[in-house]
Design a protein around this motif. Structure first.
Motif, PDB file in Angstrom:
ATOM      1  N   ILE A 198      32.366  43.189  29.849  1.00 14.47           N
ATOM      2  CA  ILE A 198      32.035  42.004  30.627  1.00 14.47           C
ATOM      3  C   ILE A 198      31.308  42.456  31.890  1.00 14.47           C
ATOM      4  O   ILE A 198      31.710  43.437  32.540  1.00 14.47           O
ATOM      5  CB  ILE A 198      33.280  41.152  30.971  1.00 14.47           C
ATOM      6  CG1 ILE A 198      32.856  39.825  31.593  1.00 14.47           C
ATOM      7  CG2 ILE A 198      34.266  41.898  31.858  1.00 14.47           C
ATOM      8  CD1 ILE A 198      33.989  38.801  31.691  1.00 14.47           C
ATOM      9  N   VAL A 199      30.208  41.777  32.205  1.00 16.06           N
ATOM     10  CA  VAL A 199      29.379  42.113  33.357  1.00 16.06           C
ATOM     11  C   VAL A 199      29.373  40.935  34.320  1.00 16.06           C
ATOM     12  O   VAL A 199      29.186  39.786  33.909  1.00 16.06           O
ATOM     13  CB  VAL A 199      27.931  42.429  32.928  1.00 16.06           C
ATOM     14  CG1 VAL A 199      27.033  42.617  34.154  1.00 16.06           C
ATOM     15  CG2 VAL A 199      27.887  43.667  32.041  1.00 16.06           C
ATOM     16  N   PHE A 200      29.562  41.227  35.604  1.00 15.35           N
ATOM     17  CA  PHE A 200      29.406  40.235  36.659  1.00 15.35           C
ATOM     18  C   PHE A 200      28.287  40.715  37.586  1.00 15.35           C
ATOM     19  O   PHE A 200      28.306  41.862  38.048  1.00 15.35           O
ATOM     20  CB  PHE A 200      30.697  40.085  37.474  1.00 15.35           C
ATOM     21  CG  PHE A 200      31.863  39.559  36.685  1.00 15.35           C
ATOM     22  CD1 PHE A 200      32.091  38.190  36.582  1.00 15.35           C
ATOM     23  CD2 PHE A 200      32.728  40.427  36.043  1.00 15.35           C
ATOM     24  CE1 PHE A 200      33.177  37.711  35.847  1.00 15.35           C
ATOM     25  CE2 PHE A 200      33.815  39.953  35.312  1.00 15.35           C
ATOM     26  CZ  PHE A 200      34.034  38.592  35.219  1.00 15.35           C
ATOM     27  N   HIS A 201      27.319  39.830  37.854  1.00 14.09           N
ATOM     28  CA  HIS A 201      26.210  40.236  38.715  1.00 14.09           C
ATOM     29  C   HIS A 201      25.696  39.045  39.504  1.00 14.09           C
ATOM     30  O   HIS A 201      25.493  37.962  38.956  1.00 14.09           O
ATOM     31  CB  HIS A 201      25.067  40.826  37.884  1.00 14.09           C
ATOM     32  CG  HIS A 201      24.259  41.844  38.619  1.00 14.09           C
ATOM     33  ND1 HIS A 201      24.355  43.197  38.384  1.00 14.09           N
ATOM     34  CD2 HIS A 201      23.351  41.707  39.607  1.00 14.09           C
ATOM     35  CE1 HIS A 201      23.533  43.845  39.196  1.00 14.09           C
ATOM     36  NE2 HIS A 201      22.909  42.953  39.938  1.00 14.09           N
ATOM     37  N   GLY A 202      25.489  39.257  40.802  1.00  9.76           N
ATOM     38  CA  GLY A 202      24.957  38.205  41.656  1.00  9.76           C
ATOM     39  C   GLY A 202      23.472  37.992  41.417  1.00  9.76           C
ATOM     40  O   GLY A 202      22.718  38.955  41.265  1.00  9.76           O
ATOM     41  N   ASP A 203      23.039  36.721  41.413  1.00  4.85           N
ATOM     42  CA  ASP A 203      21.622  36.453  41.172  1.00  4.85           C
ATOM     43  C   ASP A 203      20.766  36.645  42.416  1.00  4.85           C
ATOM     44  O   ASP A 203      19.539  36.504  42.360  1.00  4.85           O
ATOM     45  CB  ASP A 203      21.424  35.041  40.593  1.00  4.85           C
ATOM     46  CG  ASP A 203      21.898  33.930  41.527  1.00  4.85           C
ATOM     47  OD1 ASP A 203      22.406  34.229  42.637  1.00  4.85           O
ATOM     48  OD2 ASP A 203      21.756  32.740  41.146  1.00  4.85           O
TER      49      ASP A 203
ATOM     50  N   GLY B  41      34.528  49.188  37.046  1.00  6.92           N
ATOM     51  CA  GLY B  41      33.676  49.850  38.030  1.00  6.92           C
ATOM     52  C   GLY B  41      32.803  48.848  38.743  1.00  6.92           C
ATOM     53  O   GLY B  41      32.404  47.829  38.171  1.00  6.92           O
ATOM     54  N   GLN B  42      32.528  49.135  40.001  1.00  2.06           N
ATOM     55  CA  GLN B  42      31.592  48.317  40.770  1.00  2.06           C
ATOM     56  C   GLN B  42      30.434  49.176  41.230  1.00  2.06           C
ATOM     57  O   GLN B  42      30.631  50.288  41.729  1.00  2.06           O
ATOM     58  CB  GLN B  42      32.260  47.662  41.979  1.00  2.06           C
ATOM     59  CG  GLN B  42      31.277  46.761  42.762  1.00  2.06           C
ATOM     60  CD  GLN B  42      31.915  46.019  43.918  1.00  2.06           C
ATOM     61  OE1 GLN B  42      33.039  46.325  44.320  1.00  2.06           O
ATOM     62  NE2 GLN B  42      31.210  45.047  44.467  1.00  2.06           N
ATOM     63  N   SER B  43      29.219  48.671  41.058  1.00  2.54           N
ATOM     64  CA  SER B  43      28.000  49.327  41.519  1.00  2.54           C
ATOM     65  C   SER B  43      27.935  50.757  40.987  1.00  2.54           C
ATOM     66  O   SER B  43      27.941  50.976  39.782  1.00  2.54           O
ATOM     67  CB  SER B  43      27.931  49.268  43.043  1.00  2.54           C
ATOM     68  OG  SER B  43      26.673  49.684  43.510  1.00  2.54           O
ATOM     69  N   LEU B  44      27.937  51.763  41.864  1.00  2.00           N
ATOM     70  CA  LEU B  44      27.866  53.147  41.412  1.00  2.00           C
ATOM     71  C   LEU B  44      29.032  53.487  40.482  1.00  2.00           C
ATOM     72  O   LEU B  44      28.892  54.300  39.562  1.00  2.00           O
ATOM     73  CB  LEU B  44      27.868  54.092  42.611  1.00  2.00           C
ATOM     74  CG  LEU B  44      27.440  55.537  42.328  1.00  2.00           C
ATOM     75  CD1 LEU B  44      25.937  55.601  42.071  1.00  2.00           C
ATOM     76  CD2 LEU B  44      27.815  56.453  43.482  1.00  2.00           C
ATOM     77  N   GLY B  45      30.179  52.845  40.703  1.00  2.00           N
ATOM     78  CA  GLY B  45      31.359  53.102  39.885  1.00  2.00           C
ATOM     79  C   GLY B  45      31.245  52.626  38.455  1.00  2.00           C
ATOM     80  O   GLY B  45      32.067  52.989  37.609  1.00  2.00           O
TER      81      GLY B  45
ATOM     82  N   SER C 259      18.011  44.754  36.387  1.00  2.00           N
ATOM     83  CA  SER C 259      18.464  46.091  36.002  1.00  2.00           C
ATOM     84  C   SER C 259      19.743  46.005  35.178  1.00  2.00           C
ATOM     85  O   SER C 259      19.915  46.720  34.183  1.00  2.00           O
ATOM     86  CB  SER C 259      18.693  46.956  37.245  1.00  2.00           C
ATOM     87  OG  SER C 259      19.065  48.271  36.896  1.00  2.00           O
ATOM     88  N   ALA C 260      20.657  45.110  35.572  1.00  2.00           N
ATOM     89  CA  ALA C 260      21.896  44.921  34.814  1.00  2.00           C
ATOM     90  C   ALA C 260      21.598  44.342  33.434  1.00  2.00           C
ATOM     91  O   ALA C 260      22.215  44.730  32.432  1.00  2.00           O
ATOM     92  CB  ALA C 260      22.838  43.999  35.583  1.00  2.00           C
TER      93      ALA C 260
ATOM     94  N   SER D  40      28.138  44.405  39.227  1.00  2.00           N
ATOM     95  CA  SER D  40      26.866  44.858  39.816  1.00  2.00           C
ATOM     96  C   SER D  40      26.385  46.184  39.228  1.00  2.00           C
ATOM     97  O   SER D  40      26.058  47.121  39.961  1.00  2.00           O
ATOM     98  CB  SER D  40      26.991  44.981  41.340  1.00  2.00           C
ATOM     99  OG  SER D  40      27.461  43.787  41.915  1.00  2.00           O
ATOM    100  N   PRO D  41      26.320  46.286  37.893  1.00  2.00           N
ATOM    101  CA  PRO D  41      25.863  47.546  37.290  1.00  2.00           C
ATOM    102  C   PRO D  41      24.343  47.668  37.323  1.00  2.00           C
ATOM    103  O   PRO D  41      23.626  46.702  37.640  1.00  2.00           O
ATOM    104  CB  PRO D  41      26.369  47.427  35.855  1.00  2.00           C
ATOM    105  CG  PRO D  41      26.284  45.964  35.564  1.00  2.00           C
ATOM    106  CD  PRO D  41      26.663  45.281  36.863  1.00  2.00           C
TER     107      PRO D  41
END
Length: 278
Positions: free
Chosen positions: A217-222, A153-157, A231-232, A177-178
């Protein structure tokens, strides 16, 4: 009664009116803010993608009778199914660059369009979207029995992806981007309003993630300003399973993500977790 006193009363009255107006605006229009893609026409540049990529299309029936549009590709023997949930401003076809690699690796793809979005019926609603996610999973494991499931899932997903991981058997979860919850995000942006009373779709991913027992696994932009990386990290902190947190340097909420290296790391995670759960 002095002029100053009158001016103070008038100012206070106008402030109250403005406060109530902002609250009413949020309450009435929140679906448009949370689900913008549901109120836009399907992008013409995505027309014909499904057939060109070798994906089938199908509609399944949700618990309340709504029809959910799916993009599908059957998995090869021994390969997993990746159930994919798009963000609030995107569509299933938006992840064509991922599907191509997954299909080449033999993975199955099940990618629903969220309710209320083009080609799916119903009204965009957070809790019903979560229930729809379970329905999509149940359909997928019946359609393709014996295959491991990975949720993406991405963001809202990310919220429906975690709902599945919390309540159904899966091998792993990929989150891009959770957020901890929609409730906490909106409360941070509008601390002066009683958001817990106004928000119809709080997306309490933080309440679901504690029940997840498989790797995440989480991917998030800084540089994500829409969903701050904090938040993630708050969401990952309440998980009780192994969470691998990948910070994407220089990336925002959408821009800067899905570099070839990131796409490869997603594929490696899918392969490793699927093999580990056999």
């Amino acid at each position: 009664m002095s002029v100053i006193y009158l001016l103070v009363k008038i100012t206070a009255g106008l402030a109250v009116v403005a406060y109530l107006a902002i609250g009413l605006l949020l309450y009435v229009n929140q679906a448009r803010f949370l689900f913008p893609g549901a109120y836009m026409p399907f992008p013409t540049e995505l027309d014909g993608f499904a057939s060109a990529a070798g994906l089938e299309t199908r509609k399944i029936t949700a618990s309340d009778g709504a029809e959910l549009f799916l993009l599908l590709h059957a998995p090869q023997p021994g390969k997993p199914i990746v159930i994919t949930f798009h963000g609030n401003g995107s569509y299933p076809e938006s992840y064509s660059f991922l599907y191509a690699g997954w299909i080449a690796s033999g993975y199955g793809v099940v990618a629903p369009a969220a309710r209320g979005y083009p080609r799916s019926s119903g009204t965009a609603d957070g809790e019903m979207m979560q229930q729809d996610a379970l329905a999509v999973h149940d359909w997928a494991v019946n359609a393709y029995p014996g295959h491991n499931v990975i949720v993406f899932g991405q963001s809202l997903g990310t919220s429906p992806a975690i709902r599945i991981a919390a309540r159904r058997k899966v091998a792993g979860a990929v989150l891009v981007s959770p957020f901890k919850s929609m409730l906490s995000l909106v409360q941070e942006k509008m601390p002066y309003l009683p958001i817990s009373l106004l928000l119809k779709s709080p997306f309490r991913t933080d309440l679901d993630i504690g029940a997840v027992t498989v790797p995440i696994i989480v991917f998030h932009g800084d540089r994500d300003t829409l969903v701050p990386i904090a938040s993630a990290k708050d969401l990952a902190a309440v998980a009780k399973t192994d969470v691998r947190f990948e910070v994407i340097a220089g990336a925002g909420h959408n821009d800067g993500l899905f570099s070839p290296d990131m796409v490869e790391r997603i594929a490696e995670f899918i392969e490793a977790t699927s093999n580990a759960s056999r």
